[in-house]
Design an enzyme around this catalytic site. Structure first.
Site, short mmCIF file in Angstrom:
data_model
loop_
_atom_site.label_atom_id
_atom_site.label_comp_id
_atom_site.label_asym_id
_atom_site.label_seq_id
_atom_site.Cartn_x
_atom_site.Cartn_y
_atom_site.Cartn_z
N ARG A 1 2.61 -7.18 9.17
CA ARG A 1 1.95 -6.08 9.88
C ARG A 1 2.41 -6.00 11.34
O ARG A 1 2.55 -4.91 11.90
CB ARG A 1 0.43 -6.25 9.80
CG ARG A 1 -0.15 -5.92 8.41
CD ARG A 1 -1.57 -6.45 8.28
NE ARG A 1 -2.24 -6.02 7.05
CZ ARG A 1 -3.36 -6.58 6.61
NH1 ARG A 1 -3.93 -7.58 7.29
NH2 ARG A 1 -3.93 -6.14 5.50
N HIS B 1 -1.80 -5.40 1.39
CA HIS B 1 -3.05 -6.12 1.12
C HIS B 1 -2.73 -7.55 0.71
O HIS B 1 -1.73 -7.80 0.03
CB HIS B 1 -3.83 -5.45 -0.02
CG HIS B 1 -4.94 -6.31 -0.54
ND1 HIS B 1 -6.18 -6.37 0.07
CD2 HIS B 1 -4.99 -7.19 -1.57
CE1 HIS B 1 -6.93 -7.25 -0.58
NE2 HIS B 1 -6.24 -7.75 -1.57
N ASN C 1 -1.94 -0.05 7.41
CA ASN C 1 -1.42 -1.41 7.65
C ASN C 1 -0.59 -1.98 6.49
O ASN C 1 -0.40 -3.19 6.39
CB ASN C 1 -2.54 -2.35 8.09
CG ASN C 1 -3.60 -2.59 7.04
OD1 ASN C 1 -3.51 -2.03 5.94
ND2 ASN C 1 -4.59 -3.40 7.35
N LYS D 1 0.84 -1.20 0.00
CA LYS D 1 0.00 0.00 0.00
C LYS D 1 0.88 1.26 0.00
O LYS D 1 2.10 1.17 0.21
CB LYS D 1 -0.91 -0.05 1.23
CG LYS D 1 -1.92 -1.21 1.19
CD LYS D 1 -2.80 -1.23 2.44
CE LYS D 1 -3.86 -2.32 2.36
NZ LYS D 1 -4.75 -2.33 3.54
N GLU E 1 -9.34 -10.38 -7.90
CA GLU E 1 -8.40 -9.26 -7.74
C GLU E 1 -7.29 -9.30 -8.78
O GLU E 1 -6.91 -8.26 -9.34
CB GLU E 1 -7.82 -9.28 -6.32
CG GLU E 1 -8.86 -8.92 -5.27
CD GLU E 1 -8.45 -9.21 -3.83
OE1 GLU E 1 -9.27 -8.98 -2.93
OE2 GLU E 1 -7.31 -9.68 -3.59
N ARG F 1 -1.92 -14.80 3.94
CA ARG F 1 -2.66 -14.07 4.99
C ARG F 1 -1.96 -14.21 6.34
O ARG F 1 -1.89 -13.26 7.12
CB ARG F 1 -4.09 -14.61 5.09
CG ARG F 1 -4.98 -14.28 3.93
CD ARG F 1 -5.42 -12.85 3.90
NE ARG F 1 -6.35 -12.50 4.94
CZ ARG F 1 -7.03 -11.35 5.02
NH1 ARG F 1 -6.86 -10.43 4.08
NH2 ARG F 1 -7.84 -11.12 6.00
N TYR G 1 -12.14 -2.65 -3.46
CA TYR G 1 -12.72 -2.74 -2.12
C TYR G 1 -14.26 -2.69 -2.14
O TYR G 1 -14.87 -2.30 -1.14
CB TYR G 1 -12.16 -1.61 -1.23
CG TYR G 1 -10.77 -1.91 -0.68
CD1 TYR G 1 -10.51 -3.09 0.03
CD2 TYR G 1 -9.73 -1.01 -0.85
CE1 TYR G 1 -9.23 -3.35 0.53
CE2 TYR G 1 -8.45 -1.27 -0.34
CZ TYR G 1 -8.21 -2.44 0.35
OH TYR G 1 -6.96 -2.71 0.87
P1 DAT Z 1 -7.73 -7.15 5.19
O1 DAT Z 1 -6.95 -6.04 4.54
O2 DAT Z 1 -6.96 -7.77 6.33
O3 DAT Z 1 -8.24 -8.16 4.21
P2 DAT Z 1 -10.43 -6.10 5.24
O4 DAT Z 1 -10.58 -6.68 3.88
O5 DAT Z 1 -11.49 -6.40 6.25
O6 DAT Z 1 -9.01 -6.49 5.88
O7 DAT Z 1 -10.33 -4.52 5.13
C1 DAT Z 1 -9.61 -3.92 4.09
C2 DAT Z 1 -8.81 -2.75 4.63
O8 DAT Z 1 -9.72 -1.78 5.15
C3 DAT Z 1 -7.90 -3.10 5.81
O9 DAT Z 1 -6.65 -3.60 5.40
C4 DAT Z 1 -7.78 -1.79 6.50
C5 DAT Z 1 -9.15 -1.15 6.29
N1 DAT Z 1 -10.02 -1.40 7.45
C6 DAT Z 1 -10.62 -2.57 7.78
N2 DAT Z 1 -11.33 -2.45 8.91
C7 DAT Z 1 -11.16 -1.16 9.29
C8 DAT Z 1 -11.65 -0.39 10.38
N3 DAT Z 1 -12.45 -0.93 11.30
N4 DAT Z 1 -11.27 0.91 10.45
C9 DAT Z 1 -10.47 1.46 9.52
N5 DAT Z 1 -9.99 0.80 8.47
C10 DAT Z 1 -10.33 -0.50 8.35
MG MG Z 2 -9.61 -8.02 2.71
#
Ligand code: DAT
Ligand code: MG
Length: 168
Positions: free
Chosen positions: A121, A134, A131, A28, A145, A104, A68
């Protein structure tokens, strides 16, 4: 005899297919700005996974909203898209046995406050909105994706010289 040969062959081709699982990994904008691209690639390389595609680009909001899309109803969605659009990213495709799940695990929990030390992370970041990386969460989402970020020509067909030292 023929039956056992067939059984061996189907087992063999099943194992070959399993070794060809693919995941979509992306550094990212914060990972790029903080100079962590090399360290992140190194983790996947040293594990033994195979790099299939990689590029350096500044993703537009349309692409990021598609990427997303599942999170579009979440309150953090606009901030997430702005952050992902705030600088260049490094999308990649990595291949190998169980690469989606293992990838993951290598990333660590979504919120770095919960990511174990030793994960990417866990070692390199602090807050969920920064973080740094991705990774696809399932084989189906990985396929989606990869199709979104890469065209067929960008997925390179090659055999790493070390493959027989990584897979038995
Ligand atoms: P991941 O990236 O571990 O697959 P995700 O798909 O649930 O997690 O979410 C995508 C991204 O969105 C994640 O890397 C960071 C952001 N995100 C997720 N939950 C969040 C939250 N509660 N507050 C702020 N950003 C969040
Ligand atoms: Mg995700």
């Amino acid at each position: 005899m023929i039956a056992s040969l067939l059984a061996f062959y189907s087992l063999f081709s099943y194992a070959m297919a399993a070794n060809k699982e693919r995941t979509f990994i992306m550094v990212k904008p914060d990972g790029v700005q903080r100079g962590l691209v090399g360290k992140i690639i190194e983790r996947f390389e040293q594990k033994g996974f195979k790099l299939v595609a990689m590029k350096f680009m500044w993703a537009d909001k349309d692409l990021l909203e598609k990427h997303y899309a599942d999170l579009s109803a979440r309150p953090f969605f606009p901030g997430l898209v702005n952050y992902m659009n705030s600088g260049p990213v490094v999308p990649m495709v990595w291949e190998g046995l169980n690469v989606v799940k293992t990838g993951r695990q290598m990333l660590g929990a979504t919120n770095p406050a919960d990511s174990l030390p030793g994960t990417i992370r866990g070692d390199f970041c602090i807050q969920v909105g920064r973080n740094i990386i991705h990774g696809s969460d399932a084989v189906e989402s990985a396929e989606k994706e990869i199709g979104l970020w890469f065209n067929e020509k960008e997925l390179v067909t090659w055999a790493p010289a070390a493959k027989d030292w990584i897979y038995e």
